[in-house]
Design an enzyme around this catalytic site. Sequence first.
Site, PDB file in Angstrom:
ATOM      1  N   LYS A   2       0.871  -1.185   0.000  1.00 18.71           N
ATOM      2  CA  LYS A   2       0.000   0.000   0.000  1.00 18.71           C
ATOM      3  C   LYS A   2       0.899   1.223   0.000  1.00 18.71           C
ATOM      4  O   LYS A   2       1.965   1.210   0.640  1.00 18.71           O
ATOM      5  CB  LYS A   2      -0.883   0.002   1.244  1.00 18.71           C
ATOM      6  CG  LYS A   2      -1.908   1.129   1.258  1.00 18.71           C
ATOM      7  CD  LYS A   2      -2.722   1.116   2.556  1.00 18.71           C
ATOM      8  CE  LYS A   2      -3.784   2.190   2.563  1.00 18.71           C
ATOM      9  NZ  LYS A   2      -4.271   2.481   3.922  1.00 18.71           N
ATOM     10  N   HIS A  58      -8.030   2.262  13.386  1.00 15.07           N
ATOM     11  CA  HIS A  58      -8.331   0.944  12.805  1.00 15.07           C
ATOM     12  C   HIS A  58      -7.275  -0.066  13.231  1.00 15.07           C
ATOM     13  O   HIS A  58      -6.222   0.311  13.739  1.00 15.07           O
ATOM     14  CB  HIS A  58      -8.362   1.025  11.271  1.00 15.07           C
ATOM     15  CG  HIS A  58      -7.015   1.297  10.668  1.00 15.07           C
ATOM     16  ND1 HIS A  58      -6.468   2.567  10.612  1.00 15.07           N
ATOM     17  CD2 HIS A  58      -6.082   0.481  10.131  1.00 15.07           C
ATOM     18  CE1 HIS A  58      -5.274   2.515  10.057  1.00 15.07           C
ATOM     19  NE2 HIS A  58      -5.011   1.249   9.761  1.00 15.07           N
ATOM     20  N   ASP A  66      -5.199  -3.358  11.356  1.00 14.76           N
ATOM     21  CA  ASP A  66      -4.986  -3.914  10.020  1.00 14.76           C
ATOM     22  C   ASP A  66      -5.565  -5.330   9.948  1.00 14.76           C
ATOM     23  O   ASP A  66      -5.712  -5.999  10.958  1.00 14.76           O
ATOM     24  CB  ASP A  66      -3.486  -3.949   9.700  1.00 14.76           C
ATOM     25  CG  ASP A  66      -2.906  -2.543   9.594  1.00 14.76           C
ATOM     26  OD1 ASP A  66      -3.677  -1.587   9.429  1.00 14.76           O
ATOM     27  OD2 ASP A  66      -1.667  -2.419   9.683  1.00 14.76           O
ATOM     28  N   HIS A  95      -4.574   1.866  15.586  1.00 14.51           N
ATOM     29  CA  HIS A  95      -3.741   3.005  15.216  1.00 14.51           C
ATOM     30  C   HIS A  95      -4.495   3.916  14.251  1.00 14.51           C
ATOM     31  O   HIS A  95      -5.495   3.521  13.650  1.00 14.51           O
ATOM     32  CB  HIS A  95      -2.411   2.534  14.600  1.00 14.51           C
ATOM     33  CG  HIS A  95      -2.569   1.626  13.413  1.00 14.51           C
ATOM     34  ND1 HIS A  95      -2.956   0.312  13.522  1.00 14.51           N
ATOM     35  CD2 HIS A  95      -2.399   1.841  12.090  1.00 14.51           C
ATOM     36  CE1 HIS A  95      -3.010  -0.236  12.325  1.00 14.51           C
ATOM     37  NE2 HIS A  95      -2.682   0.673  11.416  1.00 14.51           N
TER      38      HIS A  95
HETATM   39  O1  LIG Z   1       0.713   5.943   7.392  1.00 16.13           O
HETATM   40  C1  LIG Z   1       0.996   5.244   8.352  1.00 16.13           C
HETATM   41  O2  LIG Z   1       1.953   5.478   9.093  1.00 16.13           O
HETATM   42  C2  LIG Z   1       0.142   4.043   8.707  1.00 16.13           C
HETATM   43  C3  LIG Z   1      -0.776   3.607   7.593  1.00 16.13           C
HETATM   44  C4  LIG Z   1      -1.768   2.580   8.024  1.00 16.13           C
HETATM   45  O3  LIG Z   1      -2.033   2.369   9.185  1.00 16.13           O
HETATM   46  C5  LIG Z   1      -2.481   1.784   7.002  1.00 16.13           C
HETATM   47  O4  LIG Z   1      -2.354   2.092   5.807  1.00 16.13           O
HETATM   48  O5  LIG Z   1      -3.176   0.821   7.384  1.00 16.13           O
HETATM   49 FE   LIG Z   2      -3.037   0.499   9.412  1.00 15.16          FE
END
Ligand SMILES: O=C(O)CCC(=O)C(=O)O
Ligand SMILES: [Fe+2]
Length: 206
Positions: free
Chosen positions: A99, A118, A120, A148
């Site tokens: 991502k 959320h 993951d 987070h």
């Molecule tokens: O941008 C970030 O540091 C975390 C991104 C994140 O938590 C996600 O894409 O699930």
């Molecule tokens: Fe995340």
Amino acid sequence: MDPAEGKTEGYGSTLRKGDLEGKKAWADFLFHNVAPPAAVNHAVWPESPEGYREANEAYCGHMLRLTRELFGRLSAELGLQEGAMAEAFGGDDVVLLQKINFYPPCPQPELALGLAPHTDMSTLTVLLPDEVQGLQIMSNGRYKAVLHRTTVSREKTRMSWPVFVEPPPEHAVGPHPQLVTDEFPAKYKAKKFKDYKYCKINKLPQ
Ligand SMILES: O=C(O)CCC(=O)C(=O)O
Ligand SMILES: [Fe+2]
């Protein structure tokens, strides 16, 4: 992309999601698989910058090695054989989902979040952030999914590159048999990873 329909690759944005806790979500992102080869669709990979594909493939090789190492150590920590977790999550068919998050500068960062709180969906997430602060870890516990969220900056663009390590969609996931005992009965039902993901995305009970 349309996660609710199981299409998890392509571009997306949190902007359309409206309000969360009185704040606006303010992030764009791209998802695409990088492993295994059978799950890779280069049509959804960006054509620029030049060398993106080569760099990503090299990065993927390092991620696979790192994943193997982490699975080995996490298995040992649970008293399992070194290969137990790697095998439980699909062996060589383990999916790496790249991502790329793009958080543009926001003139009123106090009114926005990048990503809402959320956890993951992946087995493991390996996160590469740039130097702009933004990730807030909201609780913590060994082997538990960590809640987070991300914030946005007034002046600076922030980017991050999480790689989500996931079992193959058809692979059954559930408590490892060696970890289920009379004292610690199974807390979760075994189900296909794609069904787990579908429930999580659509906020259905697992
Ligand atoms: O941008 C970030 O540091 C975390 C991104 C994140 O938590 C996600 O894409 O699930
Ligand atoms: Fe995340």
